[in-house]
Structure formats: structure tokens, C-alpha cells
Scaffold this motif. Structure first.
Motif, mmCIF file in Angstrom:
data_model
loop_
_atom_site.group_PDB
_atom_site.id
_atom_site.type_symbol
_atom_site.label_atom_id
_atom_site.label_comp_id
_atom_site.label_asym_id
_atom_site.label_seq_id
_atom_site.Cartn_x
_atom_site.Cartn_y
_atom_site.Cartn_z
ATOM 1 N N VAL A 2 -29.184 -7.173 4.927
ATOM 2 C CA VAL A 2 -29.429 -6.240 3.800
ATOM 3 C C VAL A 2 -30.300 -6.936 2.397
ATOM 4 O O VAL A 2 -28.998 -7.756 2.633
ATOM 5 C CB VAL A 2 -28.611 -5.939 4.234
ATOM 6 N N GLN A 3 -30.877 -6.246 2.211
ATOM 7 C CA GLN A 3 -31.153 -6.529 0.859
ATOM 8 C C GLN A 3 -30.510 -4.696 -0.102
ATOM 9 O O GLN A 3 -31.029 -4.126 0.435
ATOM 10 C CB GLN A 3 -32.367 -7.241 0.758
ATOM 11 N N LEU A 4 -29.556 -4.935 -0.940
ATOM 12 C CA LEU A 4 -29.728 -3.708 -1.543
ATOM 13 C C LEU A 4 -30.827 -3.858 -3.531
ATOM 14 O O LEU A 4 -30.728 -4.684 -4.027
ATOM 15 C CB LEU A 4 -28.030 -3.739 -2.271
ATOM 16 N N VAL A 5 -30.855 -3.158 -3.487
ATOM 17 C CA VAL A 5 -31.886 -3.176 -4.944
ATOM 18 C C VAL A 5 -31.836 -1.718 -6.594
ATOM 19 O O VAL A 5 -31.580 -0.581 -5.734
ATOM 20 C CB VAL A 5 -33.650 -3.356 -4.778
ATOM 21 N N GLU A 6 -30.706 -1.942 -6.939
ATOM 22 C CA GLU A 6 -30.722 -1.041 -8.180
ATOM 23 C C GLU A 6 -31.180 -0.962 -8.499
ATOM 24 O O GLU A 6 -32.433 -1.513 -9.470
ATOM 25 C CB GLU A 6 -29.442 -1.536 -8.549
ATOM 26 N N SER A 7 -31.572 0.443 -9.597
ATOM 27 C CA SER A 7 -32.275 0.830 -10.620
ATOM 28 C C SER A 7 -31.709 1.661 -11.176
ATOM 29 O O SER A 7 -31.075 2.592 -10.560
ATOM 30 C CB SER A 7 -34.438 1.285 -10.515
ATOM 31 N N GLY A 8 -32.312 2.268 -12.679
ATOM 32 C CA GLY A 8 -32.091 3.430 -13.017
ATOM 33 C C GLY A 8 -30.768 3.400 -14.433
ATOM 34 O O GLY A 8 -30.523 3.773 -14.920
ATOM 35 N N GLY A 9 -30.633 2.127 -14.295
ATOM 36 C CA GLY A 9 -29.869 1.603 -15.578
ATOM 37 C C GLY A 9 -30.491 1.862 -16.756
ATOM 38 O O GLY A 9 -32.017 1.901 -16.941
ATOM 39 N N GLY A 10 -29.620 1.673 -18.003
ATOM 40 C CA GLY A 10 -30.262 1.711 -19.053
ATOM 41 C C GLY A 10 -29.814 1.979 -20.293
ATOM 42 O O GLY A 10 -28.052 1.864 -20.347
ATOM 43 N N LEU A 11 -30.222 1.793 -21.768
ATOM 44 C CA LEU A 11 -29.103 2.662 -22.954
ATOM 45 C C LEU A 11 -29.744 4.077 -22.621
ATOM 46 O O LEU A 11 -30.440 5.159 -22.791
ATOM 47 C CB LEU A 11 -30.100 2.281 -23.898
ATOM 48 N N VAL A 12 -28.509 4.632 -22.867
ATOM 49 C CA VAL A 12 -27.174 6.163 -23.454
ATOM 50 C C VAL A 12 -26.836 6.317 -24.352
ATOM 51 O O VAL A 12 -25.906 5.620 -24.041
ATOM 52 C CB VAL A 12 -27.479 6.657 -21.794
ATOM 53 N N GLN A 13 -26.826 7.537 -24.599
ATOM 54 C CA GLN A 13 -26.293 7.560 -25.882
ATOM 55 C C GLN A 13 -24.894 8.233 -25.423
ATOM 56 O O GLN A 13 -25.157 8.803 -24.393
ATOM 57 C CB GLN A 13 -26.996 9.195 -26.735
ATOM 58 N N PRO A 14 -24.140 8.186 -25.769
ATOM 59 C CA PRO A 14 -22.453 8.904 -25.308
ATOM 60 C C PRO A 14 -23.003 10.729 -25.145
ATOM 61 O O PRO A 14 -23.412 11.023 -25.838
ATOM 62 C CB PRO A 14 -21.586 9.199 -26.844
ATOM 63 N N GLY A 15 -22.224 10.475 -24.471
ATOM 64 C CA GLY A 15 -22.730 11.836 -23.747
ATOM 65 C C GLY A 15 -23.759 12.656 -22.855
ATOM 66 O O GLY A 15 -23.824 13.319 -22.628
ATOM 67 N N GLY A 16 -24.841 11.264 -22.569
ATOM 68 C CA GLY A 16 -25.547 11.397 -22.137
ATOM 69 C C GLY A 16 -25.538 11.118 -20.213
ATOM 70 O O GLY A 16 -24.312 11.057 -19.818
ATOM 71 N N SER A 17 -26.321 11.427 -20.067
ATOM 72 C CA SER A 17 -26.409 10.995 -18.288
ATOM 73 C C SER A 17 -27.930 10.167 -17.720
ATOM 74 O O SER A 17 -29.054 9.424 -18.214
ATOM 75 C CB SER A 17 -27.087 12.052 -16.959
ATOM 76 N N LEU A 18 -27.202 9.201 -16.377
ATOM 77 C CA LEU A 18 -28.145 8.757 -15.626
ATOM 78 C C LEU A 18 -27.482 8.438 -14.177
ATOM 79 O O LEU A 18 -26.366 9.061 -14.033
ATOM 80 C CB LEU A 18 -28.149 7.463 -16.132
ATOM 81 N N ARG A 19 -29.390 8.387 -13.951
ATOM 82 C CA ARG A 19 -28.799 8.435 -12.493
ATOM 83 C C ARG A 19 -29.608 6.627 -11.955
ATOM 84 O O ARG A 19 -30.620 6.592 -12.264
ATOM 85 C CB ARG A 19 -29.568 9.521 -11.480
ATOM 86 N N LEU A 20 -28.442 6.347 -10.394
ATOM 87 C CA LEU A 20 -28.488 4.880 -10.787
ATOM 88 C C LEU A 20 -29.086 5.834 -9.342
ATOM 89 O O LEU A 20 -28.460 5.937 -8.344
ATOM 90 C CB LEU A 20 -27.721 3.590 -10.792
ATOM 91 N N SER A 21 -30.725 4.390 -8.689
ATOM 92 C CA SER A 21 -30.703 3.977 -6.993
ATOM 93 C C SER A 21 -30.160 3.002 -6.366
ATOM 94 O O SER A 21 -30.546 1.698 -7.289
ATOM 95 C CB SER A 21 -31.866 4.893 -7.235
ATOM 96 N N CYS A 22 -30.035 3.189 -4.972
ATOM 97 C CA CYS A 22 -30.387 1.770 -4.650
ATOM 98 C C CYS A 22 -30.795 1.976 -3.186
ATOM 99 O O CYS A 22 -30.363 2.467 -2.203
ATOM 100 C CB CYS A 22 -28.497 1.321 -4.190
ATOM 101 N N ALA A 23 -31.448 1.067 -2.906
ATOM 102 C CA ALA A 23 -32.465 1.286 -1.707
ATOM 103 C C ALA A 23 -32.311 -0.318 -1.274
ATOM 104 O O ALA A 23 -32.530 -1.590 -2.028
ATOM 105 C CB ALA A 23 -33.388 0.762 -2.691
ATOM 106 N N ALA A 24 -32.136 0.154 -0.398
ATOM 107 C CA ALA A 24 -31.343 -0.911 1.150
ATOM 108 C C ALA A 24 -32.365 -1.106 2.054
ATOM 109 O O ALA A 24 -33.453 -0.179 2.398
ATOM 110 C CB ALA A 24 -29.636 -0.402 1.946
ATOM 111 N N SER A 25 -32.650 -2.365 1.942
ATOM 112 C CA SER A 25 -33.910 -2.828 3.025
ATOM 113 C C SER A 25 -32.639 -3.309 4.103
ATOM 114 O O SER A 25 -31.813 -4.139 4.325
ATOM 115 C CB SER A 25 -34.740 -3.751 3.036
ATOM 116 N N GLY A 26 -34.092 -3.944 5.272
ATOM 117 C CA GLY A 26 -32.354 -3.845 6.581
ATOM 118 C C GLY A 26 -32.434 -3.225 7.583
ATOM 119 O O GLY A 26 -32.439 -1.975 7.366
ATOM 120 N N SER A 27 -31.782 -3.175 8.431
ATOM 121 C CA SER A 27 -30.924 -2.853 9.555
ATOM 122 C C SER A 27 -29.462 -1.944 8.785
ATOM 123 O O SER A 27 -28.569 -2.916 8.494
ATOM 124 C CB SER A 27 -30.845 -3.685 10.385
ATOM 125 N N ILE A 28 -29.507 -0.369 8.341
ATOM 126 C CA ILE A 28 -28.525 -0.073 8.245
ATOM 127 C C ILE A 28 -27.711 0.881 8.655
ATOM 128 O O ILE A 28 -28.562 1.565 9.633
ATOM 129 C CB ILE A 28 -28.961 0.774 6.712
#
Length: 117
Positions: A2-28
Motif C-alpha cells: 500500500v502506498q499513501l500520498v497526501e495532498s492539500g496542505g499549505g499556509l492558511v490564516q487563523p480561522g481558515g479551512s483546509l481539506r487534506l486528501s490521501c490517495a491510496a494505491s494498492g489493495s485496500i
């Protein structure tokens, strides 16, 4: 394997929002427990949220209703919607998969989240 690859991080101001994603490959498997952990400089890695095969969800105490974890098994993707972000949420966020039938842990490389004005 299994390989896991995250995305969606970054710089955000206090009170802000972010959505992280994790794409999995291989047998889940539906029995896999997936989750997010985070590690700030000088601190131990801690659980942010996890979701099991029966959609049992657990959040770290610091979440206080601000984050929502979800998974799309068909797309083999895990999400973390974060709102009302605070400077203390600054950390590297890691995607994690625990394979219950083999007791094996898989980790992604991590994505940096920085909350700052």
C-alpha cells in the motif's frame, strides 16, 4: 503493498479551512482502519482522526468539532476537512492505514499545514 500520498496542505490564516486528501494505491480492504496523525516540531505524533470499516470515527480531544474525517472506498481516498484552524494546528499531517488482518501499519510522507497570519 500500500502506498499513501497526501495532498492539500499549505499556509492558511487563523480561522481558515483546509481539506487534506490521501490517495491510496494498492489493495485496500474494507477492514482497514484509516486515519490522520500529526506531528509538530519537538512533539510526539498524535492522532487527529481515524475511521474504521464500520465507519466508527475517533477524533483527538483537541479537534473539538472543527475537523471531519471521511473516506471514499471506491476512490481509495481519505479526507480530512479542517475548519476554524488555529496556530497550534501547525504540523506535518500524515495519512495512516492499519491493516487489521496483518497488524501492519502504512504511512504516507506527510503534508505540511501551517496556520499563521
Amino acid at each position: 503493498q500500500v502506498q499513501l500520498v497526501e495532498s492539500g496542505g499549505g499556509l492558511v490564516q487563523p480561522g481558515g479551512s483546509l481539506r487534506l486528501s490521501c490517495a491510496a494505491s494498492g489493495s485496500i480492504r474494507n477492514s482497514d482502519v484509516m486515519g490522520w496523525y500529526r506531528q509538530a516540531p519537538g512533539k510526539q505524533r498524535e492522532l487527529v482522526a481515524s475511521i474504521g470499516s464500520d465507519d466508527k470515527i475517533e477524533y483527538g480531544k483537541f479537534v473539538e468539532g472543527r475537523f471531519t474525517i471521511s473516506r471514499d472506498n471506491a476512490k481509495k481516498t481519505l479526507y480530512l476537512q479542517m475548519t476554524s484552524l488555529k496556530p497550534e494546528d501547525t504540523a506535518v499531517y500524515f495519512c495512516h492505514l492499519y491493516r487489521t488482518i496483518t497488524f501492519y501499519n502504512y504511512w504516507g510522507q506527510g503534508t505540511q499545514v501551517t496556520v499563521s497570519s
